[in-house]
Design a protein around this motif. Structure first.
Motif, PDB file in Angstrom:
ATOM      1  N   PRO A  18       0.845  -1.187   0.000  1.00  0.00           N
ATOM      2  CA  PRO A  18       0.000   0.000   0.000  1.00  0.00           C
ATOM      3  C   PRO A  18       0.882   1.238   0.000  1.00  0.00           C
ATOM      4  N   SER A  19       0.710   2.077  -0.961  1.00  0.00           N
ATOM      5  CA  SER A  19       1.551   3.271  -0.995  1.00  0.00           C
ATOM      6  C   SER A  19       1.088   4.227  -2.062  1.00  0.00           C
ATOM      7  N   ILE A  20       1.769   5.320  -2.125  1.00  0.00           N
ATOM      8  CA  ILE A  20       1.552   6.267  -3.200  1.00  0.00           C
ATOM      9  C   ILE A  20       2.327   5.793  -4.416  1.00  0.00           C
ATOM     10  N   GLY A  21       2.867   4.614  -4.323  1.00  0.00           N
ATOM     11  CA  GLY A  21       3.621   4.002  -5.404  1.00  0.00           C
ATOM     12  C   GLY A  21       2.736   3.562  -6.546  1.00  0.00           C
ATOM     13  N   ALA A  22       3.224   2.640  -7.328  1.00  0.00           N
ATOM     14  CA  ALA A  22       2.578   2.264  -8.579  1.00  0.00           C
ATOM     15  C   ALA A  22       1.143   1.809  -8.386  1.00  0.00           C
ATOM     16  N   THR A  23       0.863   1.023  -7.356  1.00  0.00           N
ATOM     17  CA  THR A  23      -0.506   0.524  -7.184  1.00  0.00           C
ATOM     18  C   THR A  23      -1.490   1.679  -7.054  1.00  0.00           C
ATOM     19  N   ALA A  24      -1.171   2.623  -6.198  1.00  0.00           N
ATOM     20  CA  ALA A  24      -2.058   3.768  -6.002  1.00  0.00           C
ATOM     21  C   ALA A  24      -2.068   4.678  -7.225  1.00  0.00           C
ATOM     22  N   GLY A  25      -0.920   4.914  -7.813  1.00  0.00           N
ATOM     23  CA  GLY A  25      -0.835   5.766  -8.997  1.00  0.00           C
ATOM     24  C   GLY A  25      -1.579   5.181 -10.177  1.00  0.00           C
ATOM     25  N   VAL A  26      -1.443   3.884 -10.357  1.00  0.00           N
ATOM     26  CA  VAL A  26      -2.158   3.207 -11.442  1.00  0.00           C
ATOM     27  C   VAL A  26      -3.663   3.354 -11.245  1.00  0.00           C
ATOM     28  N   SER A  27      -4.108   3.286  -9.998  1.00  0.00           N
ATOM     29  CA  SER A  27      -5.552   3.379  -9.736  1.00  0.00           C
ATOM     30  C   SER A  27      -6.125   4.735 -10.123  1.00  0.00           C
ATOM     31  N   VAL A  28      -5.286   5.760 -10.232  1.00  0.00           N
ATOM     32  CA  VAL A  28      -5.740   7.084 -10.636  1.00  0.00           C
ATOM     33  C   VAL A  28      -5.568   7.285 -12.142  1.00  0.00           C
ATOM     34  N   ALA A  78      -0.345   2.098 -17.604  1.00  0.00           N
ATOM     35  CA  ALA A  78      -0.561   3.037 -16.498  1.00  0.00           C
ATOM     36  C   ALA A  78       0.589   2.972 -15.498  1.00  0.00           C
ATOM     37  N   GLY A  79       1.072   1.776 -15.207  1.00  0.00           N
ATOM     38  CA  GLY A  79       2.221   1.635 -14.308  1.00  0.00           C
ATOM     39  C   GLY A  79       3.472   2.262 -14.884  1.00  0.00           C
ATOM     40  N   PHE A  80       3.681   2.055 -16.180  1.00  0.00           N
ATOM     41  CA  PHE A  80       4.833   2.643 -16.858  1.00  0.00           C
ATOM     42  C   PHE A  80       4.755   4.169 -16.831  1.00  0.00           C
ATOM     43  N   VAL A  81       3.587   4.698 -17.147  1.00  0.00           N
ATOM     44  CA  VAL A  81       3.389   6.153 -17.148  1.00  0.00           C
ATOM     45  C   VAL A  81       3.606   6.711 -15.745  1.00  0.00           C
TER      46      VAL A  81
END
Length: 174
Positions: free
Chosen positions: A92-102, A125-128
């Motif tokens: 859980p983080s502001i990392g890829a999982t959270a960023g991808v969700s946005v 989305a993860g790459f971006v």
């Protein structure tokens, strides 16, 4: 746990029933802290091209990821990961999982009119996210070769988006 239960106006037994352990409560609190910060970003995506929307989100996520509170949350996330508290779930983080969700809903909306494979969009989305948030965050906080100023970040994001758009035509429109 006694103080947390008192502050939440529930019994300690209720806390353990809901979360199972102190560690699980810490993980839930970390996820909640991250989600609380992402909600305003998700709800304020402006109209415009997918490129403009992703750039807007990336600016907000980058600034958020550089805030003291999120750096603190990230420190907890790193500790949680080192403790192996979340072996069966993404960190859980502001990392890829959270960023991808946005970012992912923006890409899905943009791709809805195109003949593209939807299963590629989470990877894109993860790459971006990595290119527009992860890399500049690293350059600002650790490498220290990117200034933490609005102008330096804007220039970096525009240049990076130009490169990303060459590989992801969804993001090419200015």
């Amino acid at each position: 746990m006694d103080r947390i239960a008192a502050a939440a106006n529930v019994s300690k037994r209720t806390l353990y029933t809901r979360y199972g352990s102190k560690k699980a409560l810490l993980v839930a609190a970390t996820e909640h802290g991250t989600a609380r910060h992402l909600k305003p970003i998700r709800s304020a995506i402006p109209h415009g091209t997918p490129r403009e929307q992703v750039l807007h989100v990336a600016r907000k996520l980058l600034d958020l990821s550089l805030s003291e509170e999120l750096i603190g949350i990230q420190t907890l996330v790193d500790w949680i990961a080192k403790q192996g508290l979340e072996t069966n779930r993404p960190r859980p983080s502001i990392g890829a999982t959270a960023g991808v969700s946005v970012i992912l809903p923006i890409l899905r909306q943009a791709a809805s009119n195109l003949d593209s494979r939807d299963d590629d969009l989470p990877f894109i989305a993860g790459f971006v996210f990595d290119a527009l948030v992860g890399a500049p965050r690293t350059r600002i906080l650790w490498r220290r070769d990117l200034a933490n100023t609005a102008q330096a970040k804007a220039d970096y994001l525009e240049r990076t988006m130009d490169l990303v758009a060459q590989a992801v035509p969804l993001l090419a429109g200015k």
